[in-house]
Design a protein around this motif. Structure first.
Motif, PDB file in Angstrom:
ATOM      1  N   TYR A 280       0.816  -1.223   0.000  1.00  0.00           N
ATOM      2  CA  TYR A 280       0.000   0.000   0.000  1.00  0.00           C
ATOM      3  C   TYR A 280       0.844   1.264   0.000  1.00  0.00           C
ATOM      4  O   TYR A 280       0.470   2.275  -0.613  1.00  0.00           O
ATOM      5  N   ALA A 281       1.991   1.248   0.664  1.00  0.00           N
ATOM      6  CA  ALA A 281       2.894   2.400   0.581  1.00  0.00           C
ATOM      7  C   ALA A 281       3.352   2.609  -0.859  1.00  0.00           C
ATOM      8  O   ALA A 281       3.404   3.741  -1.359  1.00  0.00           O
ATOM      9  N   GLN A 282       3.656   1.512  -1.557  1.00  0.00           N
ATOM     10  CA  GLN A 282       4.043   1.616  -2.970  1.00  0.00           C
ATOM     11  C   GLN A 282       2.845   2.008  -3.829  1.00  0.00           C
ATOM     12  O   GLN A 282       2.963   2.806  -4.763  1.00  0.00           O
ATOM     13  N   GLY A 283       1.676   1.452  -3.515  1.00  0.00           N
ATOM     14  CA  GLY A 283       0.480   1.750  -4.292  1.00  0.00           C
ATOM     15  C   GLY A 283       0.110   3.224  -4.263  1.00  0.00           C
ATOM     16  O   GLY A 283      -0.372   3.772  -5.262  1.00  0.00           O
ATOM     17  N   LEU A 284       0.359   3.874  -3.120  1.00  0.00           N
ATOM     18  CA  LEU A 284       0.043   5.299  -3.029  1.00  0.00           C
ATOM     19  C   LEU A 284       0.944   6.148  -3.917  1.00  0.00           C
ATOM     20  O   LEU A 284       0.574   7.269  -4.289  1.00  0.00           O
ATOM     21  N   GLN A 285       2.115   5.629  -4.259  1.00  0.00           N
ATOM     22  CA  GLN A 285       3.043   6.377  -5.108  1.00  0.00           C
ATOM     23  C   GLN A 285       2.780   6.170  -6.594  1.00  0.00           C
ATOM     24  O   GLN A 285       3.318   6.902  -7.431  1.00  0.00           O
ATOM     25  N   ALA A 286       1.965   5.179  -6.928  1.00  0.00           N
ATOM     26  CA  ALA A 286       1.712   4.837  -8.330  1.00  0.00           C
ATOM     27  C   ALA A 286       0.561   5.677  -8.883  1.00  0.00           C
ATOM     28  O   ALA A 286      -0.258   6.205  -8.128  1.00  0.00           O
ATOM     29  N   PRO A 287       0.455   5.794 -10.216  1.00  0.00           N
ATOM     30  CA  PRO A 287      -0.699   6.477 -10.806  1.00  0.00           C
ATOM     31  C   PRO A 287      -1.985   5.761 -10.417  1.00  0.00           C
ATOM     32  O   PRO A 287      -1.992   4.545 -10.225  1.00  0.00           O
ATOM     33  N   PRO A 288      -3.089   6.495 -10.292  1.00  0.00           N
ATOM     34  CA  PRO A 288      -4.361   5.867  -9.904  1.00  0.00           C
ATOM     35  C   PRO A 288      -4.719   4.688 -10.795  1.00  0.00           C
ATOM     36  O   PRO A 288      -4.683   4.782 -12.022  1.00  0.00           O
ATOM     37  N   GLY A 289      -5.031   3.555 -10.142  1.00  0.00           N
ATOM     38  CA  GLY A 289      -5.423   2.359 -10.881  1.00  0.00           C
ATOM     39  C   GLY A 289      -4.275   1.485 -11.321  1.00  0.00           C
ATOM     40  O   GLY A 289      -4.489   0.370 -11.800  1.00  0.00           O
ATOM     41  N   ARG A 290      -3.042   1.939 -11.167  1.00  0.00           N
ATOM     42  CA  ARG A 290      -1.866   1.160 -11.578  1.00  0.00           C
ATOM     43  C   ARG A 290      -1.064   0.810 -10.343  1.00  0.00           C
ATOM     44  O   ARG A 290      -0.401   1.657  -9.753  1.00  0.00           O
ATOM     45  N   GLN A 291      -1.159  -0.443  -9.926  1.00  0.00           N
ATOM     46  CA  GLN A 291      -0.547  -0.833  -8.673  1.00  0.00           C
ATOM     47  C   GLN A 291       0.653  -1.744  -8.893  1.00  0.00           C
ATOM     48  O   GLN A 291       0.538  -2.802  -9.516  1.00  0.00           O
ATOM     49  N   PRO A 292       1.813  -1.356  -8.376  1.00  0.00           N
ATOM     50  CA  PRO A 292       3.004  -2.193  -8.531  1.00  0.00           C
ATOM     51  C   PRO A 292       2.948  -3.430  -7.654  1.00  0.00           C
ATOM     52  O   PRO A 292       2.256  -3.454  -6.631  1.00  0.00           O
ATOM     53  N   THR A 293       3.690  -4.443  -8.057  1.00  0.00           N
ATOM     54  CA  THR A 293       3.820  -5.661  -7.269  1.00  0.00           C
ATOM     55  C   THR A 293       5.077  -5.570  -6.420  1.00  0.00           C
ATOM     56  O   THR A 293       6.143  -5.170  -6.910  1.00  0.00           O
ATOM     57  N   VAL A 294       4.976  -5.928  -5.143  1.00  0.00           N
ATOM     58  CA  VAL A 294       6.128  -5.890  -4.251  1.00  0.00           C
ATOM     59  C   VAL A 294       6.555  -7.314  -3.931  1.00  0.00           C
ATOM     60  O   VAL A 294       5.721  -8.224  -3.889  1.00  0.00           O
ATOM     61  N   PRO A 295       7.837  -7.539  -3.716  1.00  0.00           N
ATOM     62  CA  PRO A 295       8.283  -8.892  -3.337  1.00  0.00           C
ATOM     63  C   PRO A 295       7.838  -9.223  -1.921  1.00  0.00           C
ATOM     64  O   PRO A 295       7.790  -8.359  -1.044  1.00  0.00           O
ATOM     65  N   THR A 296       7.497 -10.482  -1.697  1.00  0.00           N
ATOM     66  CA  THR A 296       7.056 -10.935  -0.374  1.00  0.00           C
ATOM     67  C   THR A 296       7.845 -12.178   0.032  1.00  0.00           C
ATOM     68  O   THR A 296       8.570 -12.771  -0.778  1.00  0.00           O
ATOM     69  N   ARG A 297       7.686 -12.559   1.269  1.00  0.00           N
ATOM     70  CA  ARG A 297       8.272 -13.788   1.797  1.00  0.00           C
ATOM     71  C   ARG A 297       7.377 -14.254   2.930  1.00  0.00           C
ATOM     72  O   ARG A 297       6.326 -13.675   3.181  1.00  0.00           O
ATOM     73  N   GLN A 298       7.760 -15.306   3.623  1.00  0.00           N
ATOM     74  CA  GLN A 298       6.997 -15.771   4.772  1.00  0.00           C
ATOM     75  C   GLN A 298       6.925 -14.668   5.829  1.00  0.00           C
ATOM     76  O   GLN A 298       7.898 -13.941   6.055  1.00  0.00           O
ATOM     77  N   SER A 299       5.781 -14.530   6.461  1.00  0.00           N
ATOM     78  CA  SER A 299       5.598 -13.492   7.472  1.00  0.00           C
ATOM     79  C   SER A 299       4.654 -13.998   8.559  1.00  0.00           C
ATOM     80  O   SER A 299       3.715 -14.741   8.275  1.00  0.00           O
TER      81      SER A 299
END
Length: 416
Positions: A280-299
């Motif tokens: 969501y921190a990355q999504g807020l920086q993207a143009p509206p409607g265009r959401q980047p994918t972030v890498p994840t791991r076990q959490s």
């Protein structure tokens, strides 16, 4: 009557209306533009008192503000009306004098997902569905399984092989058919195929990239806003929400918008999304409607370890002048989990603890002022995944039956 559901859905981005049977698939016009947008139910709301029927169980006291026809029989287990607990010791340590926790573990299956399941399964039962299907790593699946059982519907839950043992037992105990996959996208593909081939009702999202869950279910989260307004006497300044696909975030925003539409408040709380890896921190920086994918791991906060933010979640943040916070550290999660449990008597799941960590971050950055009213949404109990905590606790001492042995085992200064 101050509120009435109009029986249709609308896209919050482009305004296109859709029939109820499109609920699982999002806005078709926006999809053609490559943007996934969840639909929302449409209401007529006029100024007046908060519609509440004390004779109705659970969240259905607010049924005029839920997407129900007059003849729809509620499927309820008594969900909602969860307490708001002041964090009188932890709050000042974090620099927040009015820090509170909305304890959703008091719901029937111990999580906030019961609100979604109650609303969505009620709609499914009213439409004569035979089977509901959901993709979930735990709370969502357990809630839908329980409410499907209460409605007499069959339930299929698609999960991951890494699901905690306690979650697996709970879902199967409610009578659901639980199957696991190694990769998350495999679940969504199979779910969409099952919905199209068998006519089953999807209670979680049925498209990729994800847009959020069944929109009728999302409306169940509006009741969190109504309750907060009633419990606090006004809307809080800030609400912090552990967030995967933005369902609760979006529902809470719409709930407060209803209260404004009814003329009961002029305040819209600033909404904060928190997830482990910054979708969501990355999504807020993207143009509206265009959401980047972030890498994840076990959490340890696996239930909100989203790879991508949804349109509905990001728009809820933007519309309320909110923000988003990431906290990837499992060690920080467990330390705060134990501090919350030992200091305030609340044993919350890892995802819920993210809300506390987010509040601490935002207080240290002065994004939240010390005397603002702040509500943390505690989504579920740590008892659903106690193994995550167990590895951070010392071995249990087994003592000789003497007072001397007991004194030796106790922390220094505890004995008189």
């Amino acid at each position: 009557m101050s509120a009435r559901y109009l029986g249709s859905l609308r896209c919050p981005r482009c305004g296109e209306e859709a029939p109820e049977d499109r609920a699982s698939f999002g806005c078709p016009r926006c999809a053609r533009e490559g943007i996934g947008v969840n639909l929302t139910p449409v209401y007529a709301i006029n100024p007046g008192p908060l519609p509440w029927k004390a004779s109705q169980s659970g969240i259905f006291g607010y049924r005029e503000l839920l997407p129900l026809a007059p003849e729809d029989a509620p499927v309820t287990l008594g969900e909602g009306q969860t307490p708001v607990i002041p964090l009188n010791r932890l709050g000042p340590r974090l620099g927040l004098n009015r820090l509170m926790l909305k304890d959703e573990s008091r719901n029937p299956t111990w999580s906030f997902k019961d609100r979604l399941a109650a609303a969505a399964v009620t709609k499914a039962a009213a439409s004569a569905a035979s089977t509901v299907i959901v993709s979930s790593t735990g709370n969502h699946g357990a809630a839908v399984a329980a409410y499907a059982a209460a409605a007499g519907l069959r339930c299929v839950v698609l999960t991951l092989s890494s699901i905690p043992r306690e979650m697996s037992i709970l879902i199967r105990g409610y009578g659901a058919c639980l199957v696991a996959y190694e990769k998350g996208p495999d679940r969504w593909s199979v779910l969409r195929q099952a919905v199209e081939a068998f006519g089953w009702t999807a209670i979680s999202g049925a498209v990729t990239p994800p847009i959020g869950s069944n929109p009728f279910g999302v409306e169940g989260y509006k009741t969190i806003a109504y309750e907060l307004w009633g419990q606090l006497g006004e809307a809080p300044d800030v609400v912090v929400v552990p967030t995967a696909y933005g369902d609760a975030l979006s529902g809470i925003r719409r709930g407060f918008a209803d209260l404004i539409g009814l003329g009961l408040t002029t305040r819209m709380p600033r909404l904060v999304a928190v997830d482990p890896f910054g979708a969501y921190a990355q999504g807020l920086q993207a143009p509206p409607g265009r959401q980047p994918t972030v890498p994840t791991r076990q959490s340890l906060a696996f239930s909100v370890a989203a790879r991508v933010a949804t349109y509905q979640g990001v728009e809820a943040i933007r519309a309320t002048n909110g923000t988003a916070v990431a906290e990837p550290s499992d060690d920080a999660i467990v330390r705060m989990q134990l501090e919350l449990a030992s200091g305030e008597g609340i044993y919350a799941e890892g995802a819920s603890v993210l809300a506390v960590l987010a509040a601490r971050q935002l207080a240290s950055r002065r994004w939240i002022d010390a005397d603002e009213s702040v509500v943390l949404l505690s989504t579920s109990t740590g008892l659903k995944d106690p193994g995550s905590t167990a590895g951070h606790l010392p071995e249990l001492p087994v003592l000789a039956p003497t007072l001397t042995a007991l004194e030796a085992a106790l922390p220094a200064g505890m004995c008189p």
